[in-house]
Write an enzyme that holds these catalytic residues in place. Structure first.
Site, PDB file in Angstrom:
ATOM      1  CB  THR A 146      41.735  23.494 -86.401  1.00 34.70           C
ATOM      2  OG1 THR A 146      41.536  24.520 -85.441  1.00 34.70           O
ATOM      3  CG2 THR A 146      40.930  23.771 -87.658  1.00 34.70           C
ATOM      4  CE  LYS A 168      38.470  25.910 -85.654  1.00 39.14           C
ATOM      5  NZ  LYS A 168      39.661  26.794 -85.926  1.00 39.14           N
ATOM      6  CB  THR A 179      40.737  32.707 -84.894  1.00 35.60           C
ATOM      7  OG1 THR A 179      41.559  33.764 -85.245  1.00 35.60           O
ATOM      8  CG2 THR A 179      40.777  31.686 -86.006  1.00 35.60           C
ATOM      9  CD  GLU A 259      46.649  27.082 -81.290  1.00 37.67           C
ATOM     10  OE1 GLU A 259      46.212  26.516 -82.303  1.00 37.67           O
ATOM     11  OE2 GLU A 259      47.475  28.004 -81.319  1.00 37.67           O
ATOM     12  CG  ASN A 378      50.586  28.687 -82.301  1.00 36.41           C
ATOM     13  OD1 ASN A 378      49.791  28.408 -83.193  1.00 36.41           O
ATOM     14  ND2 ASN A 378      50.229  28.890 -81.044  1.00 36.41           N
ATOM     15  CB  SER A 383      56.629  22.420 -90.466  1.00 35.46           C
ATOM     16  OG  SER A 383      56.628  22.804 -89.120  1.00 35.46           O
TER      17      SER A 383
END
EC number: 2.3.1.35
Lengths: 383, 383
Positions: A146, A168, A179, A259, A378, A383
């Protein structure tokens, strides 16, 4: 290599059109036997995605013929329709593979609260089945990304048998599984009960001790499939160690790709009264936003470590705490220790040691720094 | 007005030279009686700063003549020398005010792990004592700022009596008191037991429900001093409400000035099985970094609310959860609800409602968004 390093497995990764940008988004991993033993561990989040509910159910038999994984949508918080979609995915895979839906696990990752485009996904399963290959492990690993910047694979080969896997995960990484989706395969000839024990023993000290951002996902899944194709039956300890090694390697890869992170932080708690105490203290330190910001700024701010320890129920006396950052004991006996200017924090890995002076138990939690890039990534994810 | 709004109090705020930049850094609040009743609540962090340990001790008598507060250094994790410094500060104040050190509370805020410059602080106490004034409340409020951009004061006046106060705090704000120093004063004629009850009742539903960044301080202190100078003895309910109103107002001011924040987030949990459940769920939502980033990006990402609820032990069924963001029920029955594009998030205040559908208890937690500015401010705090 990845999930096809072990004999008896084929895999594929394709772009089914689930992601609007056209990137690969569907993976299929098939166990061609002779055994089809399997085990799994799942998120401890009480809000579980449809594929988690499905896969937990099918794994009760201890048998899996295949795993379908998609990125581009988590199929979480999608109600009865979401569960029907997971069921339909398993039925489709069972149909094209000539098996039963009760032997198909499903994993999904992506945005929560959005239904999957089944008109893309179901034909994708058929396409992927047509591309299954003993060399498909890398493509499968790529298709489950992702926000990951790299795909993650790991392989351990022993005397005649192998454990391999893919993972992942880059955000919403926290304990009770980070996660992530992970599929491990082995050609060792072992039954589902041994797989289950080895997997739980491994995840408890690897994925469960990765805590990038304190946010627990609705979709975490780690599967271990055994084909028995090597004909070898390793002893438990040897097998468990191989599984743990692969899990540890994949967990480290998750942290390194978290991230926005610029630092990988190893929080080692030593001399705790119990392992539970060590884990609680490690997590509290790993989740302290102020400390994570300080480390981002290469500031050995040990006061924030102490304030994090102080919020736990672990056994310790405040005036007996010691903290080292990158080898310098900046806090001794709860107060100022060695010169903080001696701490070299230029490199990506930062090592924090918290000495509770209360026993001999230890635990290590891995986390990242908190950066403006994490915020940027994040605040614009959906969006 | 601040701490000198109530009759019987004088205060001063000066620059003693504790802060290297020359800004005000020392405040003195004096209760001139006739009563000198007092109560206090302190951080629940087990790593407590020297002034917290000192002030907890002196408050056992239920009497305070004065409070000395400094910014520019927390005097936390400073060992026996730190405690001696706090003691010396109280002795100095007692000497210049003509009372005993056992009636002097001390509060400190700033960097952890650094000794205070006593050669600046002690003469500062003497200077401040020489400038005590019935109009000194504002200056005292200004002198306790650290990263605060504004000073915070609040006053409630009732029939012949008053409750006023000042607060500081902008980071390391979390429950078990938000990181802050607060001094409240009243001229109501009440004893320390009533003050203690009113203060605990108020902080439980105000400061304890402010959670800006999940980081609990070593120095949190809230003091309430009563002079009795009004001669009025209000009933408990009326008095408790005034204290709660001032605490609520100051708590709101803390949230509005939180480090780097661009949004104030009101997390309201409704229909919980118990107030404890509501608070646990509210805190879990308020501490979810991914949600805080999403709100920063004006993204009504309700999936992150559900994933945060799912990590709690509260009573709920996943398929009965409802979530509203700024009045739009974007999640209904655990799945997609009203159109998320209807959510208007342009303004600073964001209102998240989590409906657990499990009872009739409720609680509200206040937090902020997570921003790149927060990261910047906290990666450079001590360097």
């Amino acid at each position: 290599m990845s999930v096809t390093a072990a004999k008896g497995f084929t895999a594929a990764g394709i772009a089914a059109g689930i992601k609007e940008n056209g990137n690969p988004d569907l993976a299929l991993v098939v166990n061609n036997g002779p055994r089809r033993a399997a085990a799994g561990v799942f998120t401890s989040n009480r809000v579980k995605a449809a594929p988690v509910l499905w896969s937990e159910q099918v794994l009760k038999s201890g048998q899996l013929s295949a795993v379908v994984l998609n990125s581009g949508g988590a199929n979480a918080c999608t109600g009865p329709k979401g569960f029907q979609d997971t069921h339909a995915t398993a039925e489709k895979a069972a149909e094209v593979l000539g098996t039963g839906a009760g032997e198909i696990a499903v994993c999904s990752t992506g945005l929560i609260g959005v239904l999957l485009p089944m008109d893309k996904l179901l034909p994708g399963v058929e396409t992927a089945a047509g591309r299954l290959s003993e060399h498909g492990g890398e493509k499968a690993a790529i298709a489950i990304k992702t926000t990951d910047t790299v795909h993650k694979t790991s392989v351990v080969t022993k005397d005649g048998w192998t454990v391999g896997g893919m993972a992942k995960g880059a955000g919403m990484l926290a304990p009770g599984l980070a996660t992530m989706l992970v599929v491990l395969t082995t050609d060792a000839d072992l039954g589902s009960e041994v797989l289950d024990k080895a997997l739980r023993d491994a995840t408890r000290v690897t994925f469960d001790r990765v805590d990038s951002d304190g946010c627990m996902s609705t979709n975490d899944t780690v599967l271990l499939l055994a084909s028995g194709a090597s004909g070898a039956t390793p002893g438990y300890e040897e097998f468990a160690e191989a599984v743990r090694t692969v899990c540890d390697d994949l967990g480290q890869q998750l942290i390194r790709d978290a991230e926005g992170a610029s630092k990988d932080i190893k929080v080692e708690v030593i001399n705790a009264a119990s392992e539970d105490d060590a884990v609680e203290v490690g997590r509290s330190i790993a989740r302290n936003n102020l400390l994570k910001c300080a480390i981002h700024g290469e500031d050995p701010n040990w006061g924030r470590v102490l304030s994090a320890i102080g919020t736990t129920k672990a056994a310790f006396e405040p005036d007996e705490l010691n903290v080292a950052i990158n080898g310098v004991w900046v806090c001794k006996n709860g107060g100022v220790g060695e010169d903080r200017d001696q701490v070299d924090m230029r490199y990506r890995e930062v090592h924090v040691v918290a000495d509770l002076a209360a026993g001999d138990a230890t635990a290590t939690i891995w986390t990242n720094d908190l950066t403006a890039d994490y915020v940027h990534e994040n605040s614009a994810y959906s969006s």
